[in-house]
Motif scaffolding. Structure first.
Motif, mmCIF file in Angstrom:
data_model
loop_
_atom_site.group_PDB
_atom_site.id
_atom_site.type_symbol
_atom_site.label_atom_id
_atom_site.label_comp_id
_atom_site.label_asym_id
_atom_site.label_seq_id
_atom_site.Cartn_x
_atom_site.Cartn_y
_atom_site.Cartn_z
ATOM 1 N N SER A 133 0.887 -1.130 -0.136
ATOM 2 C CA SER A 133 -0.125 -0.057 0.180
ATOM 3 C C SER A 133 0.838 1.266 -0.030
ATOM 4 N N GLY A 134 2.096 1.138 0.274
ATOM 5 C CA GLY A 134 2.838 2.439 0.452
ATOM 6 C C GLY A 134 2.628 3.381 1.512
ATOM 7 N N ILE A 135 1.859 2.877 2.283
ATOM 8 C CA ILE A 135 1.483 3.590 3.402
ATOM 9 C C ILE A 135 1.880 3.056 4.794
ATOM 10 N N SER A 136 2.617 3.552 5.554
ATOM 11 C CA SER A 136 2.953 3.146 6.557
ATOM 12 C C SER A 136 1.940 3.054 7.849
ATOM 13 N N HIS A 137 1.879 2.457 9.021
ATOM 14 C CA HIS A 137 1.142 2.247 9.955
ATOM 15 C C HIS A 137 -0.376 2.051 9.424
ATOM 16 N N THR A 138 -0.327 1.290 8.535
ATOM 17 C CA THR A 138 -1.795 0.775 8.046
ATOM 18 C C THR A 138 -1.976 -0.680 7.930
ATOM 19 N N ASP A 198 -2.438 -5.934 19.126
ATOM 20 C CA ASP A 198 -1.657 -6.269 17.869
ATOM 21 C C ASP A 198 -1.730 -4.978 16.709
ATOM 22 N N LEU A 199 -3.224 -4.509 16.812
ATOM 23 C CA LEU A 199 -3.522 -3.405 15.902
ATOM 24 C C LEU A 199 -2.986 -1.969 16.390
ATOM 25 N N VAL A 200 -3.132 -1.895 17.752
ATOM 26 C CA VAL A 200 -2.539 -0.628 18.433
ATOM 27 C C VAL A 200 -1.096 -0.633 17.929
ATOM 28 N N ARG A 201 -0.255 -1.547 18.033
ATOM 29 C CA ARG A 201 1.004 -1.554 17.753
ATOM 30 C C ARG A 201 1.274 -1.253 16.400
ATOM 31 N N VAL A 202 0.203 -1.412 15.314
ATOM 32 C CA VAL A 202 0.623 -1.239 13.868
ATOM 33 C C VAL A 202 0.171 0.242 13.886
ATOM 34 N N GLY A 237 -0.616 10.650 20.178
ATOM 35 C CA GLY A 237 -0.989 10.730 21.729
ATOM 36 C C GLY A 237 -2.140 10.048 22.131
ATOM 37 N N ALA A 238 -2.999 9.550 21.032
ATOM 38 C CA ALA A 238 -4.312 8.971 21.055
ATOM 39 C C ALA A 238 -4.733 7.747 20.212
ATOM 40 N N VAL A 239 -4.944 6.739 20.720
ATOM 41 C CA VAL A 239 -5.335 5.351 19.724
ATOM 42 C C VAL A 239 -6.697 5.103 20.290
ATOM 43 N N VAL A 240 -7.638 5.188 19.306
ATOM 44 C CA VAL A 240 -9.079 4.699 19.712
ATOM 45 C C VAL A 240 -9.324 3.408 18.979
ATOM 46 N N THR A 241 -10.061 2.536 19.639
ATOM 47 C CA THR A 241 -10.169 1.232 18.972
ATOM 48 C C THR A 241 -11.679 1.017 19.035
#
Lengths: 152, 95, 152, 95
Positions: free
Chosen positions: C10-15, C28-32, C39-43
């Motif tokens: 995809s050429g787009i990191s962190h996806t 696992d997905l938080v780490r990705v 400062g914020a991750v929402v799952t």
């Protein structure tokens, strides 16, 4: 397990409110809040950002008034749980010195449907930031400062 | 805990309480917890004033000091009692 | 790691956009999605609920048009990422037969601040439910039905 | 792929495509994937009609059938080409 004994004390299952010096896991809190009647869990994961106000942050240190912070999180959590008809809610805040990218706080809210879970998680976070007695010190290359505490 | 008249003098009873300081307050005062003795009728605000006199580094922080009594937020006007734990809290910044 | 190779493609990191038969982990997905500028991750965590419309559900089965579902999730993810200025986004959907309480989908969105992360995660979920080709069959004690597919 | 006039007859060229069916469609037709031959100019909707004739169990589902061409949503009026992969999709219900 501290968390387990607290659940018993609070008398409300699928809740957990804890301050800890250990690394945080999101899956752990999802497991706490999930009930068989839920279809949705929303989590907020706060992490250490590498910058603030244009300055490079190299680390954060969190200090808590542990007993009071846990009681405040419980008070907020139970109120939010009742307001949004949640099946479970958990808030865990880490203390100590954290590196960039580490998790400082996890909030998880479970509900039968997604709208309530999103609203409740966001509201719990806003309220945590307002009243839970936890303090953050930012470390820069050339100094350190307690956030929002003036000369600190 | 009303002062008792005795022998032509007033005996002021003494109460033992615990003070807790956090974050910038802790650093400014150089202490995180202390056992102190106060006279009956002392309020949380008066306790803070006494602290500031002993630790002038706290003076600039007076405006922002929150107060907790036995682990719950309280008002500066609250009158303290024997065995209380009084915490002085800088503006919180968790999350 | 399938996920890794897809990130490169995809050429787009962190996806990450994936359909899988394996159990899902939120961490696992938080780490990705996490970057040092966040400062914020929402799952969002979707789970198998034990009831629907008043009937007891004993299991769910998910079927996907895998290649298309991954492409649709990527299209949605990239659009949401640009709209909300995210630093990362990931969507992983499980297929196969799941028991009550198991995780069916995880969406994670990371951003410098929490508002964008909440909005983006919620929007990505809404769009996933609208167009990503995944189908859910509900198993009851006395029968089974494909959700929303009429006589199915 | 225009039909060529030859020998006083029309030779209709044949194109090979792949059909994919999912969920209730798959169960109603009893197949998940099939290689089929169509004539040039055939649309996705015409392909579905041909499927329904062969698998009448699909008939009640015609109104809800979504269509994808080579992994992207497409319109029923889309004209198909050699090698295409055409998927018929029940209303999605993921999440």
């Amino acid at each position: 397990m501290i968390g387990q004994s607290k659940q018993v004390v609070s008398g409300i299952s699928h809740t957990l409110f804890e301050v800890t010096g250990e690394p945080l896991s999101v899956d752990d809190l999802v497991r706490v809040v999930l009930t068989e009647g839920d279809g949705a869990v929303v989590t907020f994961v706060g992490t250490v950002r590498d910058n603030t106000g244009g300055r490079n942050v190299v680390a954060l240190e969190y200090e808590a008034y542990t007993e009071m912070a846990e009681a405040e999180m419980r008070r907020i959590g139970i109120e939010v749980m009742e307001k949004w008809n949640l099946h479970g809610i958990a808030m865990r805040h880490r203390t100590g010195k954290l590196s960039v990218g580490e998790i400082s706080v996890v909030i998880a809210a479970s509900a039968p449907h997604r709208e309530a879970a999103f609203q409740a998680c966001s509201e719990a976070l806003d309220r945590l930031k307002e009243t839970v007695p936890v303090w953050k010190k930012e470390y820069f290359k050339d100094g350190e400062v307690w956030v929002g505490q003036g000369a600190g | 805990m009303v002062p008792l008249p005795c022998c032509g003098r007033i005996i002021v009873s003494i109460m033992k309480i615990t003070i807790k300081l956090f974050a910038s307050f802790r650093e400014a005062a150089g202490l995180s917890e202390a056992a102190v003795e106060i006279t009956p009728g002392t309020t949380a605000a008066e306790l803070w004033q006494g602290l500031v006199e002993k630790h002038p580094g706290l003076a600039p922080m007076s405006r922002s000091a929150g107060m907790a009594l036995n682990g719950r937020y309280t008002q500066p006007t609250t009158v303290l009692a024997e065995g209380d734990v009084v915490a002085f809290l800088p503006p919180v910044s968790g999350g």
